[in-house]
Design a protein around this motif. Structure first.
Motif, PDB file in Angstrom:
ATOM      1  N   ILE A 106      -1.675   7.489 -14.441  1.00  0.00           N
ATOM      2  CA  ILE A 106      -1.168   6.463 -13.533  1.00  0.00           C
ATOM      3  C   ILE A 106       0.173   6.914 -12.989  1.00  0.00           C
ATOM      4  N   HIS A 107       0.289   6.927 -11.674  1.00  0.00           N
ATOM      5  CA  HIS A 107       1.503   7.375 -11.000  1.00  0.00           C
ATOM      6  C   HIS A 107       2.072   6.232 -10.170  1.00  0.00           C
ATOM      7  N   LEU A 108       3.381   6.035 -10.282  1.00  0.00           N
ATOM      8  CA  LEU A 108       4.064   5.012  -9.495  1.00  0.00           C
ATOM      9  C   LEU A 108       4.997   5.705  -8.517  1.00  0.00           C
ATOM     10  N   LEU A 109       4.874   5.379  -7.241  1.00  0.00           N
ATOM     11  CA  LEU A 109       5.704   5.980  -6.209  1.00  0.00           C
ATOM     12  C   LEU A 109       6.679   4.948  -5.662  1.00  0.00           C
ATOM     13  N   LEU A 110       7.961   5.276  -5.674  1.00  0.00           N
ATOM     14  CA  LEU A 110       8.950   4.491  -4.941  1.00  0.00           C
ATOM     15  C   LEU A 110       9.132   5.194  -3.600  1.00  0.00           C
ATOM     16  N   ILE A 111       8.749   4.524  -2.540  1.00  0.00           N
ATOM     17  CA  ILE A 111       8.845   5.096  -1.200  1.00  0.00           C
ATOM     18  C   ILE A 111      10.061   4.485  -0.527  1.00  0.00           C
ATOM     19  N   MET A 112      11.078   5.320  -0.318  1.00  0.00           N
ATOM     20  CA  MET A 112      12.369   4.814   0.142  1.00  0.00           C
ATOM     21  C   MET A 112      13.152   5.928   0.820  1.00  0.00           C
ATOM     22  N   ASN A 113      13.959   5.579   1.782  1.00  0.00           N
ATOM     23  CA  ASN A 113      14.800   6.553   2.475  1.00  0.00           C
ATOM     24  C   ASN A 113      16.038   6.841   1.629  1.00  0.00           C
ATOM     25  N   LYS A 114      16.209   8.103   1.248  1.00  0.00           N
ATOM     26  CA  LYS A 114      17.355   8.471   0.410  1.00  0.00           C
ATOM     27  C   LYS A 114      18.685   8.323   1.149  1.00  0.00           C
ATOM     28  N   ALA A 115      18.632   8.215   2.471  1.00  0.00           N
ATOM     29  CA  ALA A 115      19.861   8.066   3.255  1.00  0.00           C
ATOM     30  C   ALA A 115      20.287   6.611   3.392  1.00  0.00           C
ATOM     31  N   SER A 146       1.290   6.837   5.008  1.00  0.00           N
ATOM     32  CA  SER A 146       0.115   6.339   5.728  1.00  0.00           C
ATOM     33  C   SER A 146      -1.108   6.255   4.819  1.00  0.00           C
ATOM     34  N   PHE A 147      -1.168   7.137   3.793  1.00  0.00           N
ATOM     35  CA  PHE A 147      -2.292   7.071   2.851  1.00  0.00           C
ATOM     36  C   PHE A 147      -2.366   5.698   2.203  1.00  0.00           C
ATOM     37  N   PHE A 148      -1.211   5.133   1.898  1.00  0.00           N
ATOM     38  CA  PHE A 148      -1.175   3.812   1.258  1.00  0.00           C
ATOM     39  C   PHE A 148      -1.085   2.679   2.276  1.00  0.00           C
ATOM     40  N   LYS A 149      -1.365   2.994   3.541  1.00  0.00           N
ATOM     41  CA  LYS A 149      -1.434   1.992   4.618  1.00  0.00           C
ATOM     42  C   LYS A 149      -0.134   1.205   4.756  1.00  0.00           C
ATOM     43  N   LEU A 150       0.974   1.900   4.587  1.00  0.00           N
ATOM     44  CA  LEU A 150       2.282   1.275   4.725  1.00  0.00           C
ATOM     45  C   LEU A 150       2.921   1.674   6.052  1.00  0.00           C
ATOM     46  N   LYS A 151       3.806   0.831   6.548  1.00  0.00           N
ATOM     47  CA  LYS A 151       4.556   1.112   7.761  1.00  0.00           C
ATOM     48  C   LYS A 151       6.042   1.215   7.415  1.00  0.00           C
ATOM     49  N   ALA A 152       6.791   1.870   8.272  1.00  0.00           N
ATOM     50  CA  ALA A 152       8.220   2.054   8.031  1.00  0.00           C
ATOM     51  C   ALA A 152       8.929   0.714   7.866  1.00  0.00           C
ATOM     52  N   SER A 153       8.474  -0.299   8.574  1.00  0.00           N
ATOM     53  CA  SER A 153       9.112  -1.617   8.513  1.00  0.00           C
ATOM     54  C   SER A 153       8.897  -2.305   7.175  1.00  0.00           C
ATOM     55  N   GLN A 154       7.955  -1.800   6.365  1.00  0.00           N
ATOM     56  CA  GLN A 154       7.644  -2.419   5.064  1.00  0.00           C
ATOM     57  C   GLN A 154       8.392  -1.760   3.907  1.00  0.00           C
ATOM     58  N   LEU A 155       9.162  -0.745   4.200  1.00  0.00           N
ATOM     59  CA  LEU A 155       9.864  -0.012   3.146  1.00  0.00           C
ATOM     60  C   LEU A 155      11.234  -0.609   2.860  1.00  0.00           C
ATOM     61  N   PRO A 156      11.728  -0.485   1.613  1.00  0.00           N
ATOM     62  CA  PRO A 156      11.136   0.254   0.491  1.00  0.00           C
ATOM     63  C   PRO A 156       9.908  -0.451  -0.077  1.00  0.00           C
ATOM     64  N   ALA A 157       9.056   0.339  -0.718  1.00  0.00           N
ATOM     65  CA  ALA A 157       7.838  -0.198  -1.303  1.00  0.00           C
ATOM     66  C   ALA A 157       7.450   0.623  -2.525  1.00  0.00           C
ATOM     67  N   LEU A 158       6.644   0.014  -3.364  1.00  0.00           N
ATOM     68  CA  LEU A 158       6.064   0.701  -4.510  1.00  0.00           C
ATOM     69  C   LEU A 158       4.585   0.922  -4.235  1.00  0.00           C
ATOM     70  N   ALA A 159       4.088   2.073  -4.634  1.00  0.00           N
ATOM     71  CA  ALA A 159       2.654   2.346  -4.557  1.00  0.00           C
ATOM     72  C   ALA A 159       2.238   2.886  -5.918  1.00  0.00           C
ATOM     73  N   ILE A 160       1.232   2.276  -6.508  1.00  0.00           N
ATOM     74  CA  ILE A 160       0.758   2.711  -7.820  1.00  0.00           C
ATOM     75  C   ILE A 160      -0.655   3.254  -7.671  1.00  0.00           C
ATOM     76  N   TYR A 161      -0.939   4.345  -8.385  1.00  0.00           N
ATOM     77  CA  TYR A 161      -2.188   5.070  -8.182  1.00  0.00           C
ATOM     78  C   TYR A 161      -2.729   5.554  -9.516  1.00  0.00           C
ATOM     79  N   GLN A 162      -4.029   5.342  -9.716  1.00  0.00           N
ATOM     80  CA  GLN A 162      -4.688   5.819 -10.936  1.00  0.00           C
ATOM     81  C   GLN A 162      -5.611   6.977 -10.578  1.00  0.00           C
ATOM     82  N   THR A 163      -5.306   8.150 -11.105  1.00  0.00           N
ATOM     83  CA  THR A 163      -6.047   9.346 -10.708  1.00  0.00           C
ATOM     84  C   THR A 163      -7.477   9.352 -11.221  1.00  0.00           C
TER      85      THR A 163
END
Length: 273
Positions: free
Chosen positions: A162-171, A210-227
């Motif tokens: 199980i992988h958890l991704l924090l999708i966020m702009n580091k800037a 885009s794989f997780f069907k997210l848009k820039a306006s929805q960030l930051p976001a978490l995406a969790i994935y089970q391989t």
């Protein structure tokens, strides 16, 4: 491709993204940097080796009988290259036996999944700086590992499914506080979930978003994935907090899926990018 074997869909998607020259330079730059001239820590007994490994998120130990072989000097050069990895050396027979080492070997130890990865003795004998550097780059998983086309290989070599991704702009102004909270949450799920950072400010990472069907306006976001079965879910949030991350992870581990069937939302066949 509508049906993809377990754990292959996301892996195929990520590793087929080519490593651009810009990303290669970025990875190289992040690995290099000023560091006081020093060598590996000398480990003379089992307790000191165990303490050394337990204190580091990533530790690399050179088990060398002969200190005159070329691999030793190459190993020393890695100390300067990798700022966030702890390096040690040992020729003590009891230490070798404790870690099941029988010949000249370089081993990498990861706190995140308590894994020991060994270079075979013959590989150690013929190792060069490029091969050793890549071995460390690919397998250096931390409590929070930043995604790039090199680390993704190590992520999928982990037994943690199980992988958890924090999708966020580091800037972004909120990044520093957010990543500290994310790291704190990662400690709560050590050995259960791999915590990953995806910098949305990197153009190439748009494919992951885009794989997780997210848009820039929805960030930051978490995406969790089970391989294992390609199950995934997302959570958008105004602020990254330990509580938000913990609740989201707990819900996924307990089988709660607010968006249980993503394929029902989008019946179009998935394609490799």
């Amino acid at each position: 491709m509508e049906a993809v074997p377990s754990r292959c869909l996301f892996l195929l998607f990520l590793v087929t993204c080519e490593l651009s020259p810009d990303i290669t330079a970025e990875i190289q730059e992040s690995s290099d940097g000023p560091r006081a001239s020093q060598g590996p820590v000398w480990l003379t007994d089992v307790p000191s080796a165990m303490e050394f490994i337990a204190a580091a998120e990533v530790a690399v130990i050179g088990f060398f009988q002969d200190l005159e072989i070329p691999a030793v000097s190459i190993f020393h050069s890695m100390v300067q290259k990798f700022q966030d990895v702890s390096f040690g050396m040992s020729n003590d027979s009891e230490v070798w036996a404790h870690y099941n080492v029988t010949g000249n070997t370089i081993s990498l130890f990861r706190l995140v999944d308590n894994k020991q990865l060994d270079l075979e003795s013959e590989d150690t004998e013929s190792i060069d700086a490029t091969k050793l550097s890549r071995f460390i780059e690919i397998n250096s998983l931390h409590l929070v590992t930043e995604y790039n086309p090199v680390t993704v290989i190590g992520l999928f070599n982990s037994m943690i499914q199980i992988h958890l991704l924090l999708i966020m702009n580091k800037a972004s102004p909120e990044y520093e506080e957010s990543i500290l909270r994310y790291q704190k949450a990662a400690k709560l799920f050590q050995g259960k979930i791999l915590f990953i950072l995806v910098d949305s400010g990197v153009k190439e990472n748009g494919k992951v978003i885009s794989f997780f069907k997210l848009k820039a306006s929805q960030l930051p976001a978490l995406a969790i994935y089970q391989t294992l079965d390609d199950e995934w879910d997302t959570l958008t949030m105004a602020e990254v907090s330990v509580e938000h991350v913990k609740n989201f992870c707990d819900g996924f581990l307990e089988g709660k899926r607010p968006r249980e069937n993503h394929e029902s939302e989008d019946k179009t066949p998935k394609v490799e990018l």
